[in-house]
Motif scaffolding. Structure first.
Motif, PDB file in Angstrom:
ATOM      1  N   GLY A 151      11.502 -18.995 -26.841  1.00 20.86           N
ATOM      2  CA  GLY A 151      11.222 -20.540 -26.768  1.00 20.86           C
ATOM      3  C   GLY A 151      12.098 -21.167 -25.967  1.00 20.86           C
ATOM      4  N   TYR A 152      12.621 -20.701 -24.611  1.00 16.60           N
ATOM      5  CA  TYR A 152      12.660 -21.766 -23.824  1.00 16.60           C
ATOM      6  C   TYR A 152      11.587 -22.505 -23.405  1.00 16.60           C
ATOM      7  CZ  TYR A 152      15.198 -24.077 -18.972  1.00 16.60           C
ATOM      8  OH  TYR A 152      15.979 -24.395 -18.533  1.00 16.60           O
ATOM      9  N   ARG A 153      11.163 -23.865 -23.026  1.00 18.75           N
ATOM     10  CA  ARG A 153      10.328 -25.119 -22.903  1.00 18.75           C
ATOM     11  C   ARG A 153      10.423 -24.940 -21.514  1.00 18.75           C
ATOM     12  NH1 ARG A 153       5.937 -25.816 -25.014  1.00 18.75           N
ATOM     13  NH2 ARG A 153       5.276 -27.772 -24.223  1.00 18.75           N
ATOM     14  N   TYR A 162      15.037 -15.631 -16.378  1.00 21.30           N
ATOM     15  CA  TYR A 162      16.581 -16.586 -15.745  1.00 21.30           C
ATOM     16  C   TYR A 162      16.177 -17.365 -14.494  1.00 21.30           C
ATOM     17  CZ  TYR A 162      18.528 -11.528 -17.027  1.00 21.30           C
ATOM     18  OH  TYR A 162      18.760 -10.476 -17.896  1.00 21.30           O
ATOM     19  N   ILE A 163      16.471 -18.131 -15.197  1.00 23.26           N
ATOM     20  CA  ILE A 163      16.461 -19.807 -14.614  1.00 23.26           C
ATOM     21  C   ILE A 163      17.134 -19.517 -13.302  1.00 23.26           C
ATOM     22  CG2 ILE A 163      16.705 -21.753 -14.250  1.00 23.26           C
ATOM     23  CD1 ILE A 163      14.324 -21.036 -16.761  1.00 23.26           C
ATOM     24  N   ALA A 214      17.755 -19.098 -22.234  1.00 21.03           N
ATOM     25  CA  ALA A 214      17.217 -18.675 -21.025  1.00 21.03           C
ATOM     26  C   ALA A 214      19.060 -18.596 -20.668  1.00 21.03           C
ATOM     27  CB  ALA A 214      17.202 -19.866 -20.463  1.00 21.03           C
ATOM     28  N   ILE A 215      19.276 -18.064 -19.080  1.00 20.03           N
ATOM     29  CA  ILE A 215      20.257 -17.430 -18.408  1.00 20.03           C
ATOM     30  C   ILE A 215      20.283 -17.579 -17.401  1.00 20.03           C
ATOM     31  CG2 ILE A 215      21.473 -15.245 -17.454  1.00 20.03           C
ATOM     32  CD1 ILE A 215      20.122 -14.109 -20.192  1.00 20.03           C
TER      33      ILE A 215
END
Length: 277
Positions: A174-176, A206-207, A261-262
């Motif tokens: 779901g992370y955009r 992973y950001i 997100a991580i």
């Protein structure tokens, strides 16, 4: 296929899956219902891949106690003890990241993976052609570093560093995100491309907090001497310099997280940049 997959196939062909120590098979009553997942709002391509992941998990659980899979089971158990995959706050390695590595990337014996063993044994397991095709796509997949370059309706556009290949992706967490971010994520290609043209970001992203220039420099160092950048990139992210290379990076680079997100800091080959080195 390697020696282990052939030995395992021969054994399963003689006894069938009823001989597996767990007694579980892909036809177990707990096998999920894809249509129910879709009715609950799950993306249909993601649901198809998740079902095959579930079948693969049953196969791994059942076969890992057999003598033919002793080396594989030892490698996975050792990594589980080391990295405690579960997702933050216990460990930065999520279940989807770790199991995808264990099923599709981890080589043992003469190059077999858990997925190659399942593909070899599919005449016993009995996945249909579409499910087998999804498994082969998962077996060929890898993690990669991508730059967020925008959105396309509900989807995110990601461009891979080095190859510049651009993909429209469904983010399963779901992370955009935002334009310019770097994502370390596993993309799975479209299934039945005449029906769906988008990829699936199968793992929680992973950001990467280090900049594009720093990551581009790392990739140039890592690919030095590679005859073909695309082939070298695949080998780097699929297998790394050693099997636990990327598990180790995620473990040491963890910075913080949110539910979808991580965030990771640092560069894999620059130890001083990693928060938990």
């Amino acid at each position: 296929m390697g020696r282990t997959s052939k030995k395992l196939h021969a054994k399963l062909s003689r006894g069938g899956l009823s001989d597996l120590p767990t007694g579980k098979t892909p036809r177990h009553p707990d096998t999920p219902d894809i249509e129910a997942w879709i009715r609950q709002g799950m993306d249909p391509v993601h649901a198809a891949y998740a079902f095959v992941q579930h079948v693969t998990s049953f196969f791994a659980e059942g076969t890992s106690r057999l003598p033919e899979m002793k080396k594989y089971a030892h490698l996975v158990a050792k990594a589980e003890d080391e990295y405690m995959p579960s997702g933050p706050p216990m460990s930065p390695l999520t279940g989807s990241f770790f199991t995808s590595w264990a099923f599709y990337d981890l080589p043992f014996d003469d190059g077999d993976t858990l997925a190659s063993c399942l593909i070899e044994s599919n005449d016993v397991v009995g996945m249909n052609p579409d499910q087998l095709d999804a498994l082969k796509k998962m077996a060929a997949s890898r993690m990669g570093v991508y730059q967020h370059v925008g959105t396309d309706g509900p989807h995110v556009r990601l461009r891979e560093l080095v190859t510049n290949a651009e993909s429209v992706c469904h983010p399963t967490s779901g992370y955009r995100g935002t334009i310019g971010e770097l994502w370390y994520v596993r993309l799975l290609p479209p299934l039945l491309p005449d029906l769906a043209q988008y990829h699936v970001a199968f793992t929680t992203p992973y950001i990467l907090m280090a900049g594009q220039n720093e990551w581009s420099q790392f990739l140039r160092r890592a690919l030095a001497g590679s005859v073909n950048d695309a082939t070298g990139l695949h080998r780097l992210f699929k297998h790394g310099p050693d099997p636990n290379y990327w598990n180790e990076f995620v473990f040491k680079a963890y910075h913080h997280h949110r539910s979808d997100a991580i965030f990771l800091a640092g560069i894999p080959d620059l130890k001083a940049t990693l928060p938990h080195a």
